[in-house]
Design a protein around this motif. Structure first.
Motif, PDB file in Angstrom:
ATOM      1  N   PRO A  83       0.808  -1.234   0.000  1.00 58.81           N
ATOM      2  CA  PRO A  83       0.000   0.000   0.000  1.00 58.81           C
ATOM      3  C   PRO A  83       0.839   1.280   0.000  1.00 58.81           C
ATOM      4  CG  PRO A  83      -0.842  -1.549   1.622  1.00 58.81           C
ATOM      5  CD  PRO A  83       0.452  -2.118   1.105  1.00 58.81           C
ATOM      6  N   SER A  84       2.094   1.190   0.417  1.00 60.64           N
ATOM      7  CA  SER A  84       2.936   2.386   0.460  1.00 60.64           C
ATOM      8  C   SER A  84       3.267   2.913  -0.937  1.00 60.64           C
ATOM      9  CB  SER A  84       4.238   2.088   1.212  1.00 60.64           C
ATOM     10  OG  SER A  84       4.955   1.065   0.541  1.00 60.64           O
ATOM     11  N   THR A  85       3.104   2.108  -1.965  1.00 59.25           N
ATOM     12  CA  THR A  85       3.414   2.551  -3.330  1.00 59.25           C
ATOM     13  C   THR A  85       2.195   3.138  -4.038  1.00 59.25           C
ATOM     14  OG1 THR A  85       2.942   0.374  -4.288  1.00 59.25           O
ATOM     15  CG2 THR A  85       5.215   0.799  -3.574  1.00 59.25           C
ATOM     16  N   LEU A  86       1.093   3.309  -3.328  1.00 65.68           N
ATOM     17  CA  LEU A  86      -0.139   3.790  -3.941  1.00 65.68           C
ATOM     18  C   LEU A  86       0.006   5.220  -4.487  1.00 65.68           C
ATOM     19  CD1 LEU A  86      -3.033   3.109  -4.627  1.00 65.68           C
ATOM     20  CD2 LEU A  86      -3.704   3.969  -2.388  1.00 65.68           C
ATOM     21  N   SER A  87       0.671   6.099  -3.748  1.00 63.38           N
ATOM     22  CA  SER A  87       0.806   7.488  -4.223  1.00 63.38           C
ATOM     23  C   SER A  87       1.653   7.548  -5.495  1.00 63.38           C
ATOM     24  CB  SER A  87       1.406   8.376  -3.132  1.00 63.38           C
ATOM     25  OG  SER A  87       2.714   7.952  -2.821  1.00 63.38           O
ATOM     26  N   GLU A  88       2.708   6.731  -5.575  1.00 63.32           N
ATOM     27  CA  GLU A  88       3.523   6.686  -6.787  1.00 63.32           C
ATOM     28  C   GLU A  88       2.710   6.144  -7.960  1.00 63.32           C
ATOM     29  OE1 GLU A  88       7.072   4.461  -6.008  1.00 63.32           O
ATOM     30  OE2 GLU A  88       7.332   5.455  -4.073  1.00 63.32           O
ATOM     31  N   ALA A  89       1.892   5.141  -7.703  1.00 62.65           N
ATOM     32  CA  ALA A  89       1.068   4.555  -8.757  1.00 62.65           C
ATOM     33  C   ALA A  89       0.034   5.561  -9.262  1.00 62.65           C
ATOM     34  CB  ALA A  89       0.378   3.296  -8.247  1.00 62.65           C
ATOM     35  N   LEU A  90      -0.531   6.365  -8.365  1.00 63.50           N
ATOM     36  CA  LEU A  90      -1.493   7.385  -8.791  1.00 63.50           C
ATOM     37  C   LEU A  90      -0.828   8.461  -9.636  1.00 63.50           C
ATOM     38  CD1 LEU A  90      -3.654   7.773  -5.569  1.00 63.50           C
ATOM     39  CD2 LEU A  90      -4.349   6.783  -7.756  1.00 63.50           C
ATOM     40  N   LYS A  91       0.390   8.848  -9.285  1.00 64.80           N
ATOM     41  CA  LYS A  91       1.125   9.816 -10.096  1.00 64.80           C
ATOM     42  C   LYS A  91       1.394   9.251 -11.492  1.00 64.80           C
ATOM     43  CE  LYS A  91       3.516  12.005  -6.246  1.00 64.80           C
ATOM     44  NZ  LYS A  91       4.820  12.176  -5.590  1.00 64.80           N
ATOM     45  N   LYS A  92       1.808   7.999 -11.544  1.00 63.59           N
ATOM     46  CA  LYS A  92       2.074   7.364 -12.828  1.00 63.59           C
ATOM     47  C   LYS A  92       0.786   7.244 -13.636  1.00 63.59           C
ATOM     48  CE  LYS A  92       4.032   3.220 -14.913  1.00 63.59           C
ATOM     49  NZ  LYS A  92       4.646   1.916 -14.680  1.00 63.59           N
ATOM     50  N   TYR A  93      -0.306   6.885 -12.980  1.00 66.33           N
ATOM     51  CA  TYR A  93      -1.590   6.781 -13.660  1.00 66.33           C
ATOM     52  C   TYR A  93      -1.996   8.120 -14.255  1.00 66.33           C
ATOM     53  CZ  TYR A  93      -6.609   6.629 -14.341  1.00 66.33           C
ATOM     54  OH  TYR A  93      -7.857   6.752 -14.881  1.00 66.33           O
ATOM     55  N   ASN A  94      -1.840   9.199 -13.499  1.00 63.51           N
ATOM     56  CA  ASN A  94      -2.203  10.531 -13.999  1.00 63.51           C
ATOM     57  C   ASN A  94      -1.352  10.932 -15.197  1.00 63.51           C
ATOM     58  OD1 ASN A  94      -4.364  11.164 -12.332  1.00 63.51           O
ATOM     59  ND2 ASN A  94      -3.004  11.822 -10.685  1.00 63.51           N
ATOM     60  N   ARG A  95      -0.044  10.659 -15.138  1.00 63.87           N
ATOM     61  CA  ARG A  95       0.813  10.968 -16.283  1.00 63.87           C
ATOM     62  C   ARG A  95       0.380  10.177 -17.509  1.00 63.87           C
ATOM     63  NH1 ARG A  95       5.092  10.683 -12.486  1.00 63.87           N
ATOM     64  NH2 ARG A  95       5.582   8.597 -13.222  1.00 63.87           N
ATOM     65  N   LEU A  96       0.132   8.901 -17.340  1.00 65.19           N
ATOM     66  CA  LEU A  96      -0.289   8.069 -18.475  1.00 65.19           C
ATOM     67  C   LEU A  96      -1.658   8.485 -18.998  1.00 65.19           C
ATOM     68  CD1 LEU A  96       0.939   4.556 -17.331  1.00 65.19           C
ATOM     69  CD2 LEU A  96       1.906   6.007 -19.124  1.00 65.19           C
ATOM     70  N   TYR A  97      -2.554   8.874 -18.099  1.00 67.95           N
ATOM     71  CA  TYR A  97      -3.882   9.327 -18.513  1.00 67.95           C
ATOM     72  C   TYR A  97      -3.769  10.539 -19.416  1.00 67.95           C
ATOM     73  CZ  TYR A  97      -8.470  11.499 -18.284  1.00 67.95           C
ATOM     74  OH  TYR A  97      -9.660  12.091 -18.622  1.00 67.95           O
ATOM     75  N   TRP A  98      -2.991  11.551 -18.994  1.00 69.32           N
ATOM     76  CA  TRP A  98      -2.870  12.772 -19.790  1.00 69.32           C
ATOM     77  C   TRP A  98      -2.073  12.540 -21.067  1.00 69.32           C
ATOM     78  CZ3 TRP A  98      -6.365  16.106 -19.463  1.00 69.32           C
ATOM     79  CH2 TRP A  98      -7.012  16.330 -18.260  1.00 69.32           C
ATOM     80  N   LEU A  99      -1.114  11.641 -21.031  1.00 59.95           N
ATOM     81  CA  LEU A  99      -0.401  11.278 -22.258  1.00 59.95           C
ATOM     82  C   LEU A  99      -1.366  10.647 -23.260  1.00 59.95           C
ATOM     83  CD1 LEU A  99       2.254  10.967 -23.844  1.00 59.95           C
ATOM     84  CD2 LEU A  99       2.518   8.748 -22.715  1.00 59.95           C
ATOM     85  N   HIS A 100      -2.237   9.779 -22.777  1.00 60.22           N
ATOM     86  CA  HIS A 100      -3.236   9.145 -23.629  1.00 60.22           C
ATOM     87  C   HIS A 100      -4.195  10.172 -24.213  1.00 60.22           C
ATOM     88  CE1 HIS A 100      -7.002   6.632 -24.184  1.00 60.22           C
ATOM     89  NE2 HIS A 100      -6.151   6.134 -25.041  1.00 60.22           N
ATOM     90  N   GLN A 101      -4.676  11.102 -23.395  1.00 57.22           N
ATOM     91  CA  GLN A 101      -5.591  12.134 -23.874  1.00 57.22           C
ATOM     92  C   GLN A 101      -4.917  13.018 -24.921  1.00 57.22           C
ATOM     93  OE1 GLN A 101      -8.764  11.996 -23.142  1.00 57.22           O
ATOM     94  NE2 GLN A 101      -8.367  10.325 -21.748  1.00 57.22           N
ATOM     95  N   THR A 102      -3.667  13.379 -24.689  1.00 61.90           N
ATOM     96  CA  THR A 102      -2.926  14.202 -25.640  1.00 61.90           C
ATOM     97  C   THR A 102      -2.718  13.465 -26.957  1.00 61.90           C
ATOM     98  OG1 THR A 102      -1.793  15.279 -23.793  1.00 61.90           O
ATOM     99  CG2 THR A 102      -0.796  15.519 -25.980  1.00 61.90           C
ATOM    100  N   THR A 103      -2.377  12.186 -26.876  1.00 59.92           N
ATOM    101  CA  THR A 103      -2.189  11.380 -28.081  1.00 59.92           C
ATOM    102  C   THR A 103      -3.480  11.288 -28.881  1.00 59.92           C
ATOM    103  OG1 THR A 103      -0.484  10.095 -26.941  1.00 59.92           O
ATOM    104  CG2 THR A 103      -1.432   9.130 -28.935  1.00 59.92           C
ATOM    105  N   LYS A 104      -4.598  11.077 -28.209  1.00 60.24           N
ATOM    106  CA  LYS A 104      -5.880  11.025 -28.906  1.00 60.24           C
ATOM    107  C   LYS A 104      -6.192  12.355 -29.582  1.00 60.24           C
ATOM    108  CE  LYS A 104      -8.789   9.770 -25.775  1.00 60.24           C
ATOM    109  NZ  LYS A 104      -9.923   9.263 -24.998  1.00 60.24           N
ATOM    110  N   LEU A 105      -5.892  13.455 -28.912  1.00 62.72           N
ATOM    111  CA  LEU A 105      -6.146  14.772 -29.480  1.00 62.72           C
ATOM    112  C   LEU A 105      -5.298  14.997 -30.730  1.00 62.72           C
ATOM    113  CD1 LEU A 105      -7.534  17.556 -29.239  1.00 62.72           C
ATOM    114  CD2 LEU A 105      -5.553  18.260 -27.889  1.00 62.72           C
ATOM    115  N   VAL A 106      -4.022  14.676 -30.655  1.00 62.31           N
ATOM    116  CA  VAL A 106      -3.130  14.868 -31.801  1.00 62.31           C
ATOM    117  C   VAL A 106      -3.577  14.008 -32.974  1.00 62.31           C
ATOM    118  CG1 VAL A 106      -0.772  14.479 -32.630  1.00 62.31           C
ATOM    119  CG2 VAL A 106      -1.155  15.621 -30.435  1.00 62.31           C
TER     120      VAL A 106
END
Length: 84
Positions: free
Chosen positions: A38-61
């Motif tokens: 459970p201690s790695t949850l904050s790191e996983a959420l940061k990674k998820y947010n980066r990947l989410y916005w990368l995905h949204q940007t890729t779809k937009l482009v």
């Protein structure tokens, strides 16, 4: 199920809090199946947010590129038809 069993075991899905259920479900999957502490949850959420916005940007482009291609094709067809 008998009345006694219904009193012992929760079986009314209308009263189930689905938000709590899925929160506990995903935390359990992370901890017991993926073996992530459970201690790695904050790191996983940061990674998820980066990947989410990368995905949204890729779809937009990609969407803008496809729209530009269609616009070019339609403009060419209009010029070709009007010039003929």
């Amino acid at each position: 199920m008998s009345e006694r069993d219904q009193d012992i075991f929760f079986c009314d899905l209308k009263r189930l809090d689905w938000d709590d259920y899925f929160k506990d479900h995903f935390l359990g999957v992370r901890q017991y199946i993926l073996k992530d502490p459970p201690s790695t949850l904050s790191e996983a959420l940061k990674k998820y947010n980066r990947l989410y916005w990368l995905h949204q940007t890729t779809k937009l482009v990609i969407s803008l590129t496809v729209m530009r291609m269609f616009w070019s094709i339609i403009s060419f067809m209009i010029l070709f038809i009007s010039g003929a």
